[in-house]
Design a protein around this motif. Sequence first.
Motif, PDB file in Angstrom:
ATOM      1  N   ASN A 387       0.788  -1.149  -0.047  1.00  0.00           N
ATOM      2  CA  ASN A 387       0.050   0.134   0.159  1.00  0.00           C
ATOM      3  C   ASN A 387       0.711   1.297  -0.019  1.00  0.00           C
ATOM      4  N   SER A 388       2.197   1.279   0.222  1.00  0.00           N
ATOM      5  CA  SER A 388       2.938   2.383  -0.048  1.00  0.00           C
ATOM      6  C   SER A 388       4.285   2.157  -0.649  1.00  0.00           C
ATOM      7  N   LEU A 389       5.086   3.085  -1.186  1.00  0.00           N
ATOM      8  CA  LEU A 389       6.439   2.684  -1.764  1.00  0.00           C
ATOM      9  C   LEU A 389       7.351   4.000  -1.244  1.00  0.00           C
ATOM     10  N   GLN A 390       8.683   3.787  -1.029  1.00  0.00           N
ATOM     11  CA  GLN A 390       9.588   4.755  -1.077  1.00  0.00           C
ATOM     12  C   GLN A 390      10.811   4.329  -1.735  1.00  0.00           C
ATOM     13  N   TYR A 391      11.328   5.158  -2.520  1.00  0.00           N
ATOM     14  CA  TYR A 391      12.457   4.685  -2.945  1.00  0.00           C
ATOM     15  C   TYR A 391      13.539   5.505  -2.435  1.00  0.00           C
ATOM     16  N   MET A 392      14.812   4.674  -2.109  1.00  0.00           N
ATOM     17  CA  MET A 392      16.100   5.058  -1.371  1.00  0.00           C
ATOM     18  C   MET A 392      17.136   5.222  -2.506  1.00  0.00           C
ATOM     19  N   PRO A 393      17.449   6.262  -2.873  1.00  0.00           N
ATOM     20  CA  PRO A 393      18.418   6.565  -4.276  1.00  0.00           C
ATOM     21  C   PRO A 393      19.623   6.253  -3.837  1.00  0.00           C
ATOM     22  N   GLU A 394      19.937   6.307  -2.458  1.00  0.00           N
ATOM     23  CA  GLU A 394      21.443   6.127  -2.060  1.00  0.00           C
ATOM     24  C   GLU A 394      22.089   4.789  -2.153  1.00  0.00           C
ATOM     25  N   ASP A 395      21.160   3.862  -2.265  1.00  0.00           N
ATOM     26  CA  ASP A 395      21.674   2.531  -2.456  1.00  0.00           C
ATOM     27  C   ASP A 395      20.732   1.564  -3.256  1.00  0.00           C
ATOM     28  N   ASP A 396      19.887   2.410  -4.146  1.00  0.00           N
ATOM     29  CA  ASP A 396      18.995   1.819  -5.106  1.00  0.00           C
ATOM     30  C   ASP A 396      18.085   0.739  -4.334  1.00  0.00           C
ATOM     31  N   SER A 397      17.402   1.225  -3.495  1.00  0.00           N
ATOM     32  CA  SER A 397      16.618   0.225  -2.791  1.00  0.00           C
ATOM     33  C   SER A 397      15.198   0.789  -2.573  1.00  0.00           C
ATOM     34  N   LEU A 398      14.254  -0.124  -2.129  1.00  0.00           N
ATOM     35  CA  LEU A 398      12.832   0.098  -1.956  1.00  0.00           C
ATOM     36  C   LEU A 398      12.292  -0.212  -0.709  1.00  0.00           C
ATOM     37  N   ILE A 399      11.538   0.573  -0.126  1.00  0.00           N
ATOM     38  CA  ILE A 399      10.774   0.424   0.874  1.00  0.00           C
ATOM     39  C   ILE A 399       9.506   0.375   0.661  1.00  0.00           C
ATOM     40  N   VAL A 400       8.782  -0.806   0.966  1.00  0.00           N
ATOM     41  CA  VAL A 400       7.179  -0.912   0.771  1.00  0.00           C
ATOM     42  C   VAL A 400       6.483  -1.276   2.265  1.00  0.00           C
ATOM     43  N   SER A 401       5.235  -0.914   2.221  1.00  0.00           N
ATOM     44  CA  SER A 401       4.455  -1.413   3.250  1.00  0.00           C
ATOM     45  C   SER A 401       3.531  -2.398   2.977  1.00  0.00           C
ATOM     46  N   LEU A 414      17.439  -2.856  -6.292  1.00  0.00           N
ATOM     47  CA  LEU A 414      16.135  -2.681  -6.928  1.00  0.00           C
ATOM     48  C   LEU A 414      16.325  -2.877  -8.461  1.00  0.00           C
ATOM     49  N   HIS A 415      17.415  -2.306  -9.121  1.00  0.00           N
ATOM     50  CA  HIS A 415      17.428  -2.289 -10.593  1.00  0.00           C
ATOM     51  C   HIS A 415      18.619  -3.058 -11.091  1.00  0.00           C
ATOM     52  N   SER A 416      19.175  -3.944 -10.225  1.00  0.00           N
ATOM     53  CA  SER A 416      20.156  -4.830 -10.765  1.00  0.00           C
ATOM     54  C   SER A 416      19.867  -6.418 -10.222  1.00  0.00           C
ATOM     55  N   GLN A 417      19.921  -6.666  -8.904  1.00  0.00           N
ATOM     56  CA  GLN A 417      19.548  -8.101  -8.542  1.00  0.00           C
ATOM     57  C   GLN A 417      18.664  -7.988  -7.131  1.00  0.00           C
ATOM     58  N   PRO A 418      17.357  -7.635  -7.362  1.00  0.00           N
ATOM     59  CA  PRO A 418      16.471  -7.270  -6.283  1.00  0.00           C
ATOM     60  C   PRO A 418      16.493  -8.664  -5.305  1.00  0.00           C
ATOM     61  N   GLU A 419      16.757  -8.260  -3.930  1.00  0.00           N
ATOM     62  CA  GLU A 419      16.469  -9.338  -2.860  1.00  0.00           C
ATOM     63  C   GLU A 419      15.828  -8.639  -1.626  1.00  0.00           C
ATOM     64  N   LEU A 420      15.487  -9.369  -0.872  1.00  0.00           N
ATOM     65  CA  LEU A 420      14.903  -8.852   0.483  1.00  0.00           C
ATOM     66  C   LEU A 420      16.212  -8.375   1.160  1.00  0.00           C
ATOM     67  N   ASP A 421      16.067  -7.353   1.865  1.00  0.00           N
ATOM     68  CA  ASP A 421      17.074  -6.953   2.788  1.00  0.00           C
ATOM     69  C   ASP A 421      16.640  -6.870   4.368  1.00  0.00           C
ATOM     70  N   TRP A 422      15.579  -6.589   4.550  1.00  0.00           N
ATOM     71  CA  TRP A 422      15.040  -6.699   5.860  1.00  0.00           C
ATOM     72  C   TRP A 422      13.359  -6.544   5.826  1.00  0.00           C
ATOM     73  N   LEU A 423      13.058  -6.817   7.075  1.00  0.00           N
ATOM     74  CA  LEU A 423      11.437  -6.680   7.395  1.00  0.00           C
ATOM     75  C   LEU A 423      11.325  -6.240   8.710  1.00  0.00           C
ATOM     76  N   ALA A 424      10.426  -5.155   9.049  1.00  0.00           N
ATOM     77  CA  ALA A 424      10.079  -4.779  10.142  1.00  0.00           C
ATOM     78  C   ALA A 424       8.746  -4.773  10.667  1.00  0.00           C
ATOM     79  N   GLY A 425       8.410  -5.240  11.730  1.00  0.00           N
ATOM     80  CA  GLY A 425       7.103  -5.607  12.474  1.00  0.00           C
ATOM     81  C   GLY A 425       7.164  -6.844  13.508  1.00  0.00           C
ATOM     82  N   ASP A 426       5.969  -7.319  13.685  1.00  0.00           N
ATOM     83  CA  ASP A 426       6.098  -8.300  14.916  1.00  0.00           C
ATOM     84  C   ASP A 426       6.704  -9.692  14.143  1.00  0.00           C
ATOM     85  N   GLU A 427       8.069  -9.944  14.845  1.00  0.00           N
ATOM     86  CA  GLU A 427       9.028 -10.911  14.299  1.00  0.00           C
ATOM     87  C   GLU A 427       8.169 -12.320  14.453  1.00  0.00           C
ATOM     88  N   ARG A 428       7.104 -12.379  15.496  1.00  0.00           N
ATOM     89  CA  ARG A 428       6.660 -13.774  15.507  1.00  0.00           C
ATOM     90  C   ARG A 428       5.938 -14.109  14.278  1.00  0.00           C
TER      91      ARG A 428
END
Length: 588
Positions: A387-401, A414-428
């Motif tokens: 439901n939302s996106l935020q591009y981070m140009p410093e390291d060509d990354s994307l934060i989504v909700s 994002l523009h080379s070899q996309p892979e998950l970096d981290w997730l934030a929320g309820d770890e359970r």
Amino acid sequence: MTKKRNWKRLAVILVVAAVALAVIIPVAVLAVSKLFTAQEHAVRTDWSFETGDVIAELEEWQVDFAEAELGEGLRAIQLVPQDIGEEGFTFYDLEVQQRLDGALQDIKTTQGMSWTATTPLAVLNPFGTGSNGLYLYFETEQDTKVIYTIHVEADGISDFTAEAADASGQEYTRNHEFQLIGLVPGERNEVTLTMTGTWGNTRQVVRFSVDMPETSSGYSTRLEVTEGSSDQPQAEGLFAMMRVNGYLGYGFFFDDDGVMRYEMVLEGYGFDRLLFDGDEILTCVSSSKLARIDGLGRVTRIYTLDGYDLHHDIGYGAEGELLALAEEVGGETVEDRLLSIDLETGEVTQLLDFSQLMEPYFEMTRKVGPTDDFFWQAGEWDWLHLNSLQYMPEDDSLIVSSRETSAIIKVKGLHSQPELDWLAGDERFWQDTPYAGLCLTQEGDFVPQYGQHCVEYLADGEEDGVYYLAVYNNNYWSLNSRDFTLEVADSVGTGLYLTDDETSQVYVYRIDENNRTFALEDSFDVPYSSIVSNGSQCGDQGNWVVNSGVAMVFGEYDADGELIREYAYKCTMQNYRTFKYEMNIWFR
């Protein structure tokens, strides 16, 4: 014996009726719900509007000039495309826009006409995109700028004063061309134009009245306003209400008094947000189309998303790129694609399919069922719901909700070899998934976000790898795509509508990628909204605009989270977002 048979027959009838109702009611509710959600994909088919008599026909541009019925205080015209009633017509068509512009240029340069401040060329809604926008063109003998005031004789409507942003981009000019914004629909508006010279001296003052027609949408021009406890000043600008259900196909702009100052007419759908580029905005105009629109209301570029429907957010990406959250039309899954749109060529590329990027988790999910909280999506595979996106140009990354997983997700490369970096929320939530090791560790004692919306970059941190994110924490736990139970705190809502003392919050998270942690830096309570909504900063003093969509209110808060003013509005179930913009395409 007859009475017993009658009672038995009645009992059978009642049982059959009860069974029928048990079957019919859920089906009916589901059908109505599907119709409700289908509104987002509807496209406007009727573009007609009321005019006075036709006074000229320009066959070269296939445009008629008609009198605009604005009372006796100002003679104005309307431009009416001759094909406006034909099937498939839309103002969001560059060919139509070029014809309107050609007709406008013709009348501007008509021999023998002298357009002055006292006899300006006035055109109501010249490009079909703003029902109460008034185009003015006139010449002055000296270089001046135009400051205007709109006065309405009605309780609760303060005078509206602005400096017009001239289409030339110049502060001072002799050829004035701008869209006068702020005329209140359904009211007599007394307008004062003040032409000011380069030394600050008043060169000329012109006054006229305009009897504005009612809104095209039928939406109210007045919101219910409640004063808050903060005495801090409000930020400059107008509130932009986005995707008001029941009134899709429009965008509404309100001032600090809750008075409508502009009604933008779209092809369908509604804004997700406005992006600014010089003297133009870039925004959604239907579920499969975006447009550039200048300060005159003129559409200068169209971007069509063949095969995709927009869903929930757009934002700038790398140089010359627009990013958009979308879904594939007719695809197996919904709300899980990221598109890249080349702003120069208009080429649309699917940049990410999250069902492939997160395939191991995707395979653990299922379609929404008729007994789930979001039963209106029954049969849809809404396993992530971005439901939302935020591009981070410093390291060509994307934060989504991701609302469905109550997680904030970062994708690197994002523009080379996309892979998950981290997730934030309820770890359970992620313990029994392949992504447990990617969860940022919660630092501090707080309830993490649930069902969050509108995650936005807020500020840099004190060192590289540390930054702050603003989050609208809906504080609503619901999972519709996986048979998984999570015990949440008593303060977390579990119902679509408010019960007891539930609240949502604006959260400010401190993200520390160096130590792989996230912490709650700041928060304040806002009216509860289980879905949609946003909390976004505005102005130079750190004020917040917070829309709680299901509660049907938005408010402006000071930097400390104290309410300055709250605005109640009407809609069908929800309004998606409300931002506050200075709107420098209209005002200097």
